[in-house]
Each structure stands twice: as C-alpha cells, then as structure tokens.
Design a protein around this motif. Sequence first.
Motif, short mmCIF file in Angstrom:
data_model
loop_
_atom_site.label_atom_id
_atom_site.label_comp_id
_atom_site.label_asym_id
_atom_site.label_seq_id
_atom_site.Cartn_x
_atom_site.Cartn_y
_atom_site.Cartn_z
N ALA A 111 64.10 -60.30 -6.98
CA ALA A 111 64.68 -59.16 -6.25
C ALA A 111 65.68 -58.42 -7.12
O ALA A 111 66.37 -59.03 -7.95
CB ALA A 111 65.36 -59.65 -4.97
N PHE A 112 65.76 -57.11 -6.94
CA PHE A 112 66.70 -56.31 -7.71
C PHE A 112 68.12 -56.66 -7.31
O PHE A 112 68.48 -56.59 -6.13
CB PHE A 112 66.44 -54.81 -7.46
N ALA A 113 68.93 -57.04 -8.28
CA ALA A 113 70.31 -57.46 -8.02
C ALA A 113 71.08 -57.51 -9.34
O ALA A 113 70.47 -57.55 -10.42
CB ALA A 113 70.34 -58.85 -7.37
N PRO A 114 72.40 -57.53 -9.27
CA PRO A 114 73.19 -57.74 -10.49
C PRO A 114 72.87 -59.12 -11.08
O PRO A 114 72.57 -60.06 -10.36
CB PRO A 114 74.64 -57.68 -10.00
N THR A 115 72.93 -59.19 -12.39
CA THR A 115 72.73 -60.46 -13.09
C THR A 115 73.86 -60.64 -14.09
O THR A 115 74.71 -59.76 -14.24
CB THR A 115 71.40 -60.46 -13.87
N PHE A 116 73.84 -61.74 -14.80
CA PHE A 116 74.88 -61.97 -15.80
C PHE A 116 74.75 -61.03 -16.99
O PHE A 116 75.67 -60.87 -17.77
CB PHE A 116 74.90 -63.44 -16.25
N TRP A 117 73.58 -60.36 -17.15
CA TRP A 117 73.40 -59.43 -18.26
C TRP A 117 73.34 -57.97 -17.85
O TRP A 117 73.35 -57.08 -18.70
CB TRP A 117 72.15 -59.78 -19.07
N SER A 118 73.26 -57.70 -16.55
CA SER A 118 72.97 -56.33 -16.12
C SER A 118 73.59 -56.02 -14.76
O SER A 118 73.65 -56.89 -13.90
CB SER A 118 71.45 -56.17 -16.03
N PRO A 119 73.97 -54.76 -14.55
CA PRO A 119 74.43 -54.36 -13.23
C PRO A 119 73.30 -54.30 -12.20
O PRO A 119 73.55 -54.18 -11.01
CB PRO A 119 75.06 -52.99 -13.43
N GLY A 120 72.05 -54.39 -12.65
CA GLY A 120 70.91 -54.41 -11.74
C GLY A 120 69.61 -54.67 -12.47
O GLY A 120 69.28 -53.98 -13.43
N TYR A 121 68.89 -55.68 -12.03
CA TYR A 121 67.63 -56.06 -12.65
C TYR A 121 66.70 -56.62 -11.57
O TYR A 121 67.15 -57.28 -10.64
CB TYR A 121 67.84 -57.14 -13.72
N GLY A 122 65.40 -56.37 -11.72
CA GLY A 122 64.42 -56.98 -10.84
C GLY A 122 63.05 -56.92 -11.49
O GLY A 122 62.80 -56.13 -12.40
N SER A 123 62.15 -57.78 -11.01
CA SER A 123 60.78 -57.79 -11.53
C SER A 123 59.80 -57.93 -10.38
O SER A 123 60.12 -58.49 -9.33
CB SER A 123 60.59 -58.91 -12.56
N PHE A 124 58.60 -57.43 -10.59
CA PHE A 124 57.58 -57.45 -9.54
C PHE A 124 56.21 -57.22 -10.16
O PHE A 124 56.09 -56.83 -11.33
CB PHE A 124 57.85 -56.38 -8.48
N ILE A 125 55.19 -57.48 -9.37
CA ILE A 125 53.81 -57.13 -9.71
C ILE A 125 53.43 -56.05 -8.70
O ILE A 125 53.51 -56.26 -7.48
CB ILE A 125 52.88 -58.34 -9.60
N ASP A 126 53.07 -54.87 -9.20
CA ASP A 126 52.81 -53.76 -8.28
C ASP A 126 51.49 -53.95 -7.53
O ASP A 126 50.74 -54.90 -7.77
CB ASP A 126 52.91 -52.41 -8.99
N LYS A 127 51.20 -53.03 -6.64
CA LYS A 127 50.01 -53.14 -5.79
C LYS A 127 48.70 -53.01 -6.57
O LYS A 127 47.63 -53.27 -6.02
CB LYS A 127 50.06 -52.11 -4.66
N PHE A 128 48.79 -52.67 -7.85
CA PHE A 128 47.61 -52.58 -8.71
C PHE A 128 47.49 -53.80 -9.63
O PHE A 128 46.60 -53.85 -10.47
CB PHE A 128 47.65 -51.30 -9.53
N GLY A 129 48.42 -54.75 -9.49
CA GLY A 129 48.38 -55.96 -10.31
C GLY A 129 49.12 -55.86 -11.63
O GLY A 129 49.02 -56.76 -12.46
#
Length: 142
Positions: A111-129
């Motif tokens: 999920a997109f959220a602050p991390t220890f390296w970034s004010p916001g990061y997230g990852s996903f696989i889109d609806k096309f794979g």
Amino acid sequence: MKIVTSLSFRGQCRQAFEFYAQVLGGKITSAFPYGEGPPDMPVGPQYKDWLMHAWLDVGDQSIMGADMDADWAPNIDKPKNGFDVTLHYDDAAEARRIFDALSEGGKVVMAFAPTFWSPGYGSFIDKFGVPWMINTMGPPQG
C-alpha cells in the motif's frame, strides 16, 4: 541515449496504453496493428487488431508495447516478474494520485505509505498484469 521499457500484452496493449496515457497525461504517438503489416507477414487474421508496436510519450519519458501470442512468446500467459515500471515523483500527493489510479482493478502488493526511505511509496500489479512501483523522492516526512 534513452532507455525505454517495452511491455508485452496478450491482446490488451491498446487498452493498456490508452489507460496509461489517460492516467499519466501522456500521448500515444504510435499504435501499429498487425493487420497493417506486410501482406506476407506470418500472423493469423485473428490478430489483425492486436498492436505490433505502440509508443507512449509522457513528458520526455516513453514506454513501448506490443501484443504477443503464446506461439511467439511462450511465457506471455505467465505472470510478469523480474521487473517493475517505476515512477518517481517529487510530490507525495501526486504520487498517491497516480498510485491510486494505476492500481485500480489490479492487485496492491504494498500500500502507498511513507517508508523509511520515502515520504510515499507503493507497489502493485495493474489490471493488465504489469508490475509497478510508485516512489516519492526526498526524505521521509518527520
């Protein structure tokens, strides 16, 4: 020199690139279907509307794409792995907006959220794979 990621689809390239262009504010500058190739090209008529070559410009960045069948690309029906299309933003709100739009209908991995390296990061696989990472540049927020 310019490094450009080329994405492979199985009949969804046009739909994916239209979606990416809308979300990212880009422009499709090429969408060449197999049906417009040379008459002696060994591609069945069922693929005439599939894209042999697509090009999307977003600012000074680009993504290429094409539709592939399992006869030409034996692993096209397998999940894509070993890479991510990665976008880096200076603004966390814009990064979140892009994350939310591109991940709609797909599968969120982180999920997109602050991390220890970034004010916001997230990852996903889109609806096309296609796997994506959306990152915000800069130090994490206090």
